[in-house]
Design a protein around this motif. Structure first.
Motif, PDB file in Angstrom:
ATOM      1  N   GLU A  77       1.006  -1.441  -0.083  1.00 44.93           N
ATOM      2  CA  GLU A  77      -0.127   0.119   0.039  1.00 44.93           C
ATOM      3  C   GLU A  77       0.908   1.252  -0.045  1.00 44.93           C
ATOM      4  O   GLU A  77       0.962   2.022   0.784  1.00 44.93           O
ATOM      5  N   ASP A  94      -5.723  -3.115  -6.014  1.00 44.47           N
ATOM      6  CA  ASP A  94      -7.206  -3.230  -5.523  1.00 44.47           C
ATOM      7  C   ASP A  94      -7.684  -1.795  -5.534  1.00 44.47           C
ATOM      8  O   ASP A  94      -7.117  -0.817  -4.764  1.00 44.47           O
ATOM      9  N   PRO A  95      -8.843  -1.429  -6.159  1.00 40.65           N
ATOM     10  CA  PRO A  95      -9.227   0.083  -6.049  1.00 40.65           C
ATOM     11  C   PRO A  95      -9.614   0.279  -4.645  1.00 40.65           C
ATOM     12  O   PRO A  95      -9.435   1.592  -4.404  1.00 40.65           O
ATOM     13  N   LYS A  96     -10.129  -0.453  -3.738  1.00 44.75           N
ATOM     14  CA  LYS A  96     -10.319  -0.158  -2.424  1.00 44.75           C
ATOM     15  C   LYS A  96      -9.447   0.268  -1.591  1.00 44.75           C
ATOM     16  O   LYS A  96      -9.118   1.524  -0.882  1.00 44.75           O
ATOM     17  N   VAL A  97      -8.297  -0.149  -1.842  1.00 42.82           N
ATOM     18  CA  VAL A  97      -6.918   0.012  -1.345  1.00 42.82           C
ATOM     19  C   VAL A  97      -6.338   1.210  -1.818  1.00 42.82           C
ATOM     20  O   VAL A  97      -5.908   2.205  -1.000  1.00 42.82           O
ATOM     21  N   SER A  99      -7.758   3.744  -2.961  1.00 43.58           N
ATOM     22  CA  SER A  99      -8.606   4.673  -2.399  1.00 43.58           C
ATOM     23  C   SER A  99      -8.026   5.591  -1.335  1.00 43.58           C
ATOM     24  O   SER A  99      -7.935   6.654  -0.954  1.00 43.58           O
ATOM     25  N   LYS A 100      -7.618   4.595  -0.380  1.00 49.85           N
ATOM     26  CA  LYS A 100      -6.969   5.072   0.808  1.00 49.85           C
ATOM     27  C   LYS A 100      -5.437   5.644   0.499  1.00 49.85           C
ATOM     28  O   LYS A 100      -5.312   6.646   1.175  1.00 49.85           O
ATOM     29  N   THR A 174     -11.736   8.794   6.521  1.00 49.04           N
ATOM     30  CA  THR A 174     -12.484   7.674   6.002  1.00 49.04           C
ATOM     31  C   THR A 174     -13.395   8.183   4.804  1.00 49.04           C
ATOM     32  O   THR A 174     -13.243   9.319   4.445  1.00 49.04           O
ATOM     33  N   GLU A 175     -14.213   7.345   4.109  1.00 44.78           N
ATOM     34  CA  GLU A 175     -14.996   7.662   3.127  1.00 44.78           C
ATOM     35  C   GLU A 175     -16.337   8.345   3.609  1.00 44.78           C
ATOM     36  O   GLU A 175     -17.219   8.775   2.771  1.00 44.78           O
ATOM     37  N   ARG A 189     -14.538  -7.473   9.084  1.00 45.29           N
ATOM     38  CA  ARG A 189     -14.494  -7.458   7.604  1.00 45.29           C
ATOM     39  C   ARG A 189     -15.570  -8.375   7.247  1.00 45.29           C
ATOM     40  O   ARG A 189     -15.646  -9.361   6.443  1.00 45.29           O
ATOM     41  N   LYS A 220     -14.228  -1.467   9.184  1.00 42.26           N
ATOM     42  CA  LYS A 220     -14.390  -2.990   9.051  1.00 42.26           C
ATOM     43  C   LYS A 220     -13.160  -3.676   9.684  1.00 42.26           C
ATOM     44  O   LYS A 220     -13.369  -4.893   9.928  1.00 42.26           O
TER      45      LYS A 220
END
Length: 284
Positions: A77, A94-97, A99-100, A174-175, A189, A220
């Motif tokens: 990351e 990974d798109p979720k990763v 984003s952070k 956060t989002e 999770r 999560k």
């Protein structure tokens, strides 16, 4: 300089605090104000659980600050824009990763929770590789070792990844910027890192003490539960977030009158977990 504390225990319970470190290494060379940087800390979390080792609980604690290296992130990351030369190791896709990482919250932070730039310089590959070798690797080795020892001795392990959170989510945290947090957030999770019955037990215990409790929102659980949680093998990992308004002044970092009552509540939770066998959910 001590960067990690690892106190082996004798019970199935493993607690770790990856973000409460306040020892800022000399090579950090950050450019922002220290008080701004300190907002990243899970301040005083290690004090909230300081009763645990005497109960036979395995305890792992990071002394290095989260903004220096985030032990709750994978080594892939990486924000490649931080470096003066190309990063030679694998990078997450990974798109979720990602984003952070784009928020500045990868393995090595680029910004604070409020979006303040931490550095006015480019980092070298060598210095980040050194942080990984000196901080990330020994921290994860200690957590893995504790969980393995607990599981080997008892046939199961209960791992609680200990955190704190601001009362209101910051812009880059956060989002869900601006969201008012519950007193506690229990994260597994979506049931993939621990038995959902165990997570519900924790939620119900804390709710029974009068706290507001959220489950898997907005936290999560991240790398330390993802990596070590395997409920099918009786290895249960849960991330537990505590609202800082319960025990500290978020501006001055001083503990408030709520600290001792909260600590007593956490002790009751730990004692409950020590009496719970997740294979049968019978009281031991």
């Amino acid at each position: 300089m001590q960067l990690i504390t690892h106190l082996p225990g004798r019970t199935p319970l493993v607690l770790d605090s990856p973000h409460s470190g306040t020892t800022y290494p000399a090579d950090f060379a950050y450019a922002c104000d220290l008080s701004t940087l300190r907002s990243a800390e899970d301040t005083h979390v290690e004090k909230l659980y300081d009763f645990a080792p005497a109960l036979g609980v395995h305890w792992i604690e990071a002394h290095f600050p989260r903004s220096y290296l985030d032990a709750n992130r994978d080594t892939t990351e990486i924000d490649v824009t931080l470096f003066d030369t190309p990063w030679p190791e694998p990078v997450a896709t990974d798109p979720k990763v990602l984003s952070k990482v784009r928020l500045g919250k990868g393995l090595i932070w680029r910004t604070t929770d409020d979006g303040v730039e931490i550095y006015q310089r480019k980092l070298t590959v060598a210095e980040v590789q050194a942080r990984i070798a000196q901080c990330w690797q020994p921290y994860h080795a200690a957590v893995a070792q504790a969980i393995e020892a607990a599981h080997r001795q008892h046939g199961y392990s209960l791992h609680i990844n200990c955190h704190s959170m601001p009362a209101v989510a910051s812009s880059n945290a956060t989002e869900f910027p601006g969201e008012e947090h519950a007193d506690f957030v229990v994260g597994d999770r979506e049931g993939t890192t621990a038995s959902t019955a165990l997570s519900r037990l924790m939620c119900e215990h804390l709710s029974g003490l009068g706290y507001s409790v959220a489950y898997n929102h907005p936290y999560k659980g991240v790398e330390l539960v993802r990596r070590y949680g395997d409920p099918a093998q009786q290895r249960h990992s849960i991330q537990l977030e505590i609202n800082r308004k319960l025990y500290m002044n978020e501006q001055t970092f001083a503990m408030t009158a709520g600290f001792e009552p909260l600590k007593a509540s956490l002790r009751s939770l730990v004692e409950r977990l020590l009496k719970t066998d997740p294979r049968t959910f019978q009281v031991l």
